[in-house]
Design an enzyme around this catalytic site. Sequence first.
Site, PDB file in Angstrom:
ATOM      1  N   HIS A 272     -37.026   8.832 -19.610  1.00  0.00           N
ATOM      2  CA  HIS A 272     -35.974   9.818 -20.147  1.00  0.00           C
ATOM      3  C   HIS A 272     -34.523   9.605 -19.392  1.00  0.00           C
ATOM      4  O   HIS A 272     -34.116   9.297 -18.769  1.00  0.00           O
ATOM      5  CB  HIS A 272     -36.790  10.963 -20.512  1.00  0.00           C
ATOM      6  CG  HIS A 272     -35.820  11.623 -21.309  1.00  0.00           C
ATOM      7  ND1 HIS A 272     -35.594  12.296 -22.631  1.00  0.00           N
ATOM      8  CD2 HIS A 272     -34.274  12.761 -21.350  1.00  0.00           C
ATOM      9  CE1 HIS A 272     -35.679  12.619 -23.235  1.00  0.00           C
ATOM     10  NE2 HIS A 272     -34.284  13.564 -22.089  1.00  0.00           N
TER      11      HIS A 272
ATOM     12  N   GLY B 271     -37.832  -1.711 -27.303  1.00  0.00           N
ATOM     13  CA  GLY B 271     -38.515  -2.235 -26.589  1.00  0.00           C
ATOM     14  C   GLY B 271     -38.006  -2.799 -24.795  1.00  0.00           C
ATOM     15  O   GLY B 271     -38.573  -4.024 -24.399  1.00  0.00           O
ATOM     16  N   SER B 272     -37.009  -2.587 -24.847  1.00  0.00           N
ATOM     17  CA  SER B 272     -36.268  -3.495 -23.743  1.00  0.00           C
ATOM     18  C   SER B 272     -36.892  -3.527 -21.759  1.00  0.00           C
ATOM     19  O   SER B 272     -37.059  -3.984 -21.109  1.00  0.00           O
ATOM     20  CB  SER B 272     -34.993  -3.386 -23.853  1.00  0.00           C
ATOM     21  OG  SER B 272     -34.330  -1.615 -23.391  1.00  0.00           O
ATOM     22  N   ASN B 273     -37.466  -1.676 -22.221  1.00  0.00           N
ATOM     23  CA  ASN B 273     -37.865  -0.989 -20.966  1.00  0.00           C
ATOM     24  C   ASN B 273     -39.412  -1.517 -20.952  1.00  0.00           C
ATOM     25  O   ASN B 273     -39.833  -2.389 -19.764  1.00  0.00           O
ATOM     26  CB  ASN B 273     -38.275   0.267 -20.994  1.00  0.00           C
ATOM     27  CG  ASN B 273     -37.249   1.117 -20.674  1.00  0.00           C
ATOM     28  OD1 ASN B 273     -36.667   0.912 -19.332  1.00  0.00           O
ATOM     29  ND2 ASN B 273     -36.422   1.775 -21.172  1.00  0.00           N
TER      30      ASN B 273
ATOM     31  N   MET C 193     -41.649   7.477 -29.739  1.00  0.00           N
ATOM     32  CA  MET C 193     -40.892   8.547 -30.524  1.00  0.00           C
ATOM     33  C   MET C 193     -41.961  10.254 -31.234  1.00  0.00           C
ATOM     34  O   MET C 193     -41.455  10.483 -31.822  1.00  0.00           O
ATOM     35  CB  MET C 193     -39.837   8.224 -31.929  1.00  0.00           C
ATOM     36  CG  MET C 193     -39.454   7.959 -31.709  1.00  0.00           C
ATOM     37  SD  MET C 193     -38.050   8.118 -29.353  1.00  0.00           S
ATOM     38  CE  MET C 193     -36.804   9.045 -30.013  1.00  0.00           C
TER      39      MET C 193
ATOM     40  N   ASN D 142     -43.504   9.371 -19.352  1.00  0.00           N
ATOM     41  CA  ASN D 142     -42.215   8.522 -20.438  1.00  0.00           C
ATOM     42  C   ASN D 142     -40.931   8.336 -18.937  1.00  0.00           C
ATOM     43  O   ASN D 142     -40.999   8.684 -17.649  1.00  0.00           O
ATOM     44  CB  ASN D 142     -42.462   9.985 -21.244  1.00  0.00           C
ATOM     45  CG  ASN D 142     -41.333   9.063 -21.598  1.00  0.00           C
ATOM     46  OD1 ASN D 142     -40.815   8.150 -22.227  1.00  0.00           O
ATOM     47  ND2 ASN D 142     -40.593  10.648 -21.935  1.00  0.00           N
TER      48      ASN D 142
HETATM   49  C1  GRF Z   1     -34.214   4.748 -24.001  1.00  0.00           C
HETATM   50  O1  GRF Z   1     -33.798   5.451 -23.267  1.00  0.00           O
HETATM   51  C2  GRF Z   1     -36.041   5.840 -22.361  1.00  0.00           C
HETATM   52  O2  GRF Z   1     -35.209   6.669 -21.802  1.00  0.00           O
HETATM   53  C3  GRF Z   1     -35.938   6.693 -24.334  1.00  0.00           C
HETATM   54  O3  GRF Z   1     -35.780   5.758 -25.257  1.00  0.00           O
HETATM   55  C4  GRF Z   1     -35.177   4.585 -24.648  1.00  0.00           C
HETATM   56  C5  GRF Z   1     -36.023   3.382 -25.700  1.00  0.00           C
HETATM   57  O4  GRF Z   1     -35.303   1.929 -25.028  1.00  0.00           O
HETATM   58  N1  GRF Z   1     -37.618   8.003 -23.796  1.00  0.00           N
HETATM   59  P1  GRF Z   1     -36.086   1.084 -24.662  1.00  0.00           P
HETATM   60  O5  GRF Z   1     -36.343   1.194 -26.580  1.00  0.00           O
HETATM   61  O6  GRF Z   1     -36.907   1.104 -23.887  1.00  0.00           O
HETATM   62  O7  GRF Z   1     -35.222   0.080 -25.514  1.00  0.00           O
END
Ligand code: GRF
Length: 167
Positions: free
Chosen positions: A87, A10-12, A70, A85
């Site tokens: 990627h 969940g860092s994004n 996922m 999304n």
């Molecule tokens: C990221 O690398 C994104 O590109 C992929 O999954 C990862 C998620 O990272 N779809 P986070 O959970 O947001 O840290």
Amino acid sequence: MIVCMASGNGSNFEAIVKSGIKIDLVITNRPTARVIERAKKFNIPYIFNSVEYEECIPKDTKLVILAGFMKILSKEFVNKYPTVNIHPSLLPSFKGANAVPQALDSGVKIAGCTVHWVDEGMDTGKIIAQKSCVVYEDDNEHTLHARIHELEHQIYAQTIKQILRTL
Ligand code: GRF
């Protein structure tokens, strides 16, 4: 409503929230996903459902943000709810779960990340934005993915803000 769906770290999600975008709900399919802790930190409601995650979406959702989710979503779902999304590759190269090792194995010299609309395929939807970085000779999966992650945290929030202005 703006909904974030995530299965892991969940860092994004956190970068998006910190950029000032108001996420109304987090849906996760994994009970141990770190995104749950992050949602709690920001007082954002979350729902865990390992199977019927699509049914958890509020009817008034205007944008779904996938952030490390996922699972493949159904055609009906993505047709009904605009879904984006991020990627960790420069699509259309290196689709699927092992994008960073695929990039390293292929020997590409430039890597990066892609924000795209989600369709019923895996990483096949229309590309919205991309950001690239150099691949160094001594990169491994960890170092390259860390560099790509930094790009993701910038480009995803910026792109979502642009999308929200058009909705
Ligand atoms: C990221 O690398 C994104 O590109 C992929 O999954 C990862 C998620 O990272 N779809 P986070 O959970 O947001 O840290």
